[in-house]
Design a protein around this motif. Structure first.
Motif, mmCIF file in Angstrom:
data_model
loop_
_atom_site.group_PDB
_atom_site.id
_atom_site.type_symbol
_atom_site.label_atom_id
_atom_site.label_comp_id
_atom_site.label_asym_id
_atom_site.label_seq_id
_atom_site.Cartn_x
_atom_site.Cartn_y
_atom_site.Cartn_z
ATOM 1 N N GLN A 1 0.867 -1.229 -0.043
ATOM 2 C CA GLN A 1 -0.044 -0.122 0.087
ATOM 3 C C GLN A 1 0.911 1.337 -0.073
ATOM 4 O O GLN A 1 0.562 2.267 -0.658
ATOM 5 C CB GLN A 1 -0.949 0.020 1.384
ATOM 6 C CG GLN A 1 -2.083 -1.036 1.217
ATOM 7 C CD GLN A 1 -2.922 -1.069 2.318
ATOM 8 O OE1 GLN A 1 -3.496 0.016 2.471
ATOM 9 N NE2 GLN A 1 -2.948 -1.997 3.086
ATOM 10 N N GLU B 1 -5.622 4.459 9.616
ATOM 11 C CA GLU B 1 -6.492 4.375 8.747
ATOM 12 C C GLU B 1 -7.224 2.970 9.479
ATOM 13 O O GLU B 1 -8.395 2.910 9.536
ATOM 14 C CB GLU B 1 -6.499 4.099 7.382
ATOM 15 C CG GLU B 1 -6.068 5.575 6.591
ATOM 16 C CD GLU B 1 -5.765 5.462 5.249
ATOM 17 O OE1 GLU B 1 -5.913 4.574 4.660
ATOM 18 O OE2 GLU B 1 -5.146 6.489 4.590
ATOM 19 N N ARG B 2 -6.570 1.930 9.567
ATOM 20 C CA ARG B 2 -6.931 0.596 10.016
ATOM 21 C C ARG B 2 -7.717 0.642 11.267
ATOM 22 O O ARG B 2 -8.642 0.118 11.698
ATOM 23 C CB ARG B 2 -5.809 -0.169 10.018
ATOM 24 C CG ARG B 2 -6.185 -1.600 10.561
ATOM 25 C CD ARG B 2 -5.071 -2.667 10.838
ATOM 26 N NE ARG B 2 -4.399 -2.854 9.737
ATOM 27 C CZ ARG B 2 -3.225 -3.575 9.368
ATOM 28 N NH1 ARG B 2 -2.778 -4.250 10.737
ATOM 29 N NH2 ARG B 2 -2.485 -3.844 8.385
ATOM 30 N N THR B 3 -6.850 1.608 12.216
ATOM 31 C CA THR B 3 -7.497 1.899 13.699
ATOM 32 C C THR B 3 -8.873 2.475 13.404
ATOM 33 O O THR B 3 -9.622 2.402 13.934
ATOM 34 C CB THR B 3 -6.444 2.964 14.310
ATOM 35 O OG1 THR B 3 -5.231 1.922 14.548
ATOM 36 C CG2 THR B 3 -7.066 3.086 15.686
ATOM 37 N N ALA B 4 -8.933 3.555 12.728
ATOM 38 C CA ALA B 4 -10.081 4.312 12.397
ATOM 39 C C ALA B 4 -11.341 3.507 12.004
ATOM 40 O O ALA B 4 -12.607 3.536 12.419
ATOM 41 C CB ALA B 4 -9.908 5.334 11.352
ATOM 42 N N GLN B 5 -10.883 2.601 10.958
ATOM 43 C CA GLN B 5 -11.933 1.645 10.285
ATOM 44 C C GLN B 5 -12.356 0.532 11.316
ATOM 45 O O GLN B 5 -13.658 0.175 11.248
ATOM 46 C CB GLN B 5 -11.569 0.853 9.280
ATOM 47 C CG GLN B 5 -11.037 1.775 7.795
ATOM 48 C CD GLN B 5 -10.318 1.027 6.852
ATOM 49 O OE1 GLN B 5 -9.938 0.172 6.966
ATOM 50 N NE2 GLN B 5 -9.988 1.907 5.837
ATOM 51 N N ALA B 6 -11.446 0.181 12.272
ATOM 52 C CA ALA B 6 -12.232 -0.655 13.055
ATOM 53 C C ALA B 6 -12.760 -0.242 14.634
ATOM 54 O O ALA B 6 -13.571 -0.852 15.434
ATOM 55 C CB ALA B 6 -10.582 -1.162 13.892
#
Length: 305
Positions: A266, A299-304
């Protein structure tokens, strides 16, 4: 007619990496031209050939990528290309030799992310041992961790003298503070592991640098990250897909090569896309890759959430 997007790819080796060519094309470059056996002394001439032939508007659709295997040489080539620009004739630059900049960025950022999520702590002050630390990924991972405040030990299977020599070169070239660690014998490696809270396994593919017994003996170990996707695992007990899975006697967190590789992919793709979209020339190296890797994980943290 709008100028096509052209990427000139310089490498000091005999050929450019097909991986990097694929990544550039998939990111949106329409014309990708590799140049092999490019030395530090002809970077400026090639750069100026690329910028002066398209005009100020054309350079906005032109980029330069620097590959190879030598992380120091790539950094020097990036600087030489930057110095060759003559504004408004200036293009974006991106260095990632052997994928080491983006891989190291992904490794360090992923370790940091898991430490924060599981232990509510970061890299600052952590005792980190880099196994295979004289290789391209190990060098840059050590530099990034040291800049983030970690106490970094660069380990070498060739003994303490080799490790200390490598550490001194890294410190001088990148302005960080690391130390050398002996990994030549089982006892020496055990002593280094006993002091370590995190391990970066960055040795050659198919080389195991930490056995299950050594994992169990490392009582302070919080996390181990392994970039080796070729059996046997670099750290025994860490699977290639593991992404914070606990392993070993003390329940350390394990991060495998494909979990790191997902972030690396990514980061590299997005850096190419940033070059394509930029209104002003970008100069992208391992620091920019690390910042972007942190963004990917945020972003992964926000999505979770």
């Amino acid at each position: 007619m709008e100028h096509p997007f052209i990427l000139h790819m310089f490498t000091p080796t005999r050929q450019m990496s097909p991986f990097d060519v694929n990544m550039a094309v998939d990111a949106g470059y329409q014309v990708v031209v590799p140049y092999a056996d490019v030395g530090i002394d002809n970077v400026a001439a090639l750069t100026q050939d690329a910028i002066f032939s398209r005009g100020p508007k054309g350079v906005a659709h032109t980029g330069i990528f620097i590959g190879g295997r030598d992380v120091v040489l790539a950094a020097d080539m990036l600087n030489r290309a930057r110095e060759a620009m003559v504004p408004p004739f200036a293009v974006s630059l991106f260095a990632d030799p052997s994928g080491s900049y983006t891989t190291a960025a992904a490794l360090v950022a992923t370790v940091e992310w898991h430490l924060q999520r599981t232990h509510a702590t970061g890299l600052a002050g952590k005792q980190i041992l880099v196994l295979g630390g004289t290789g391209p990924v190990g060098v840059i991972a050590g530099v990034l961790a040291a800049r983030a405040g970690a106490q970094v030990a660069i380990a070498s299977s060739r003994g303490l003298d080799a490790a200390q020599a490598a550490s001194e070169r890294i410190n001088v070239r990148f302005g960080v503070q690391t130390t050398g660690a002996d990994a030549q014998s089982t006892d020496a490696l055990g002593a280094a592991l006993a002091r370590s809270e995190a391990v970066f396994a960055t040795a050659a593919a198919g080389v195991q640098v930490m056995s299950a017994a050594q994992v169990d003996a490392a009582a302070q170990l919080l996390i181990a990250a392994d970039v080796n996707a070729v059996p046997p695992a670099g750290v025994e007990g860490v699977g290639v897909m593991d992404d914070g899975k606990r392993f070993g006697k003390h329940g350390a967190l394990g991060i495998g090569a494909l979990a790191i590789g997902n972030v690396k992919y990514q980061v590299q793709r997005r850096l190419f896309e940033q070059m394509l979209a930029a209104n002003k020339p970008l100069h992208l190296g391992f620091e920019e890759a690390f910042a972007l890797a942190r963004d990917v994980l945020a972003e992964r943290t926000a999505q979770a959430a």
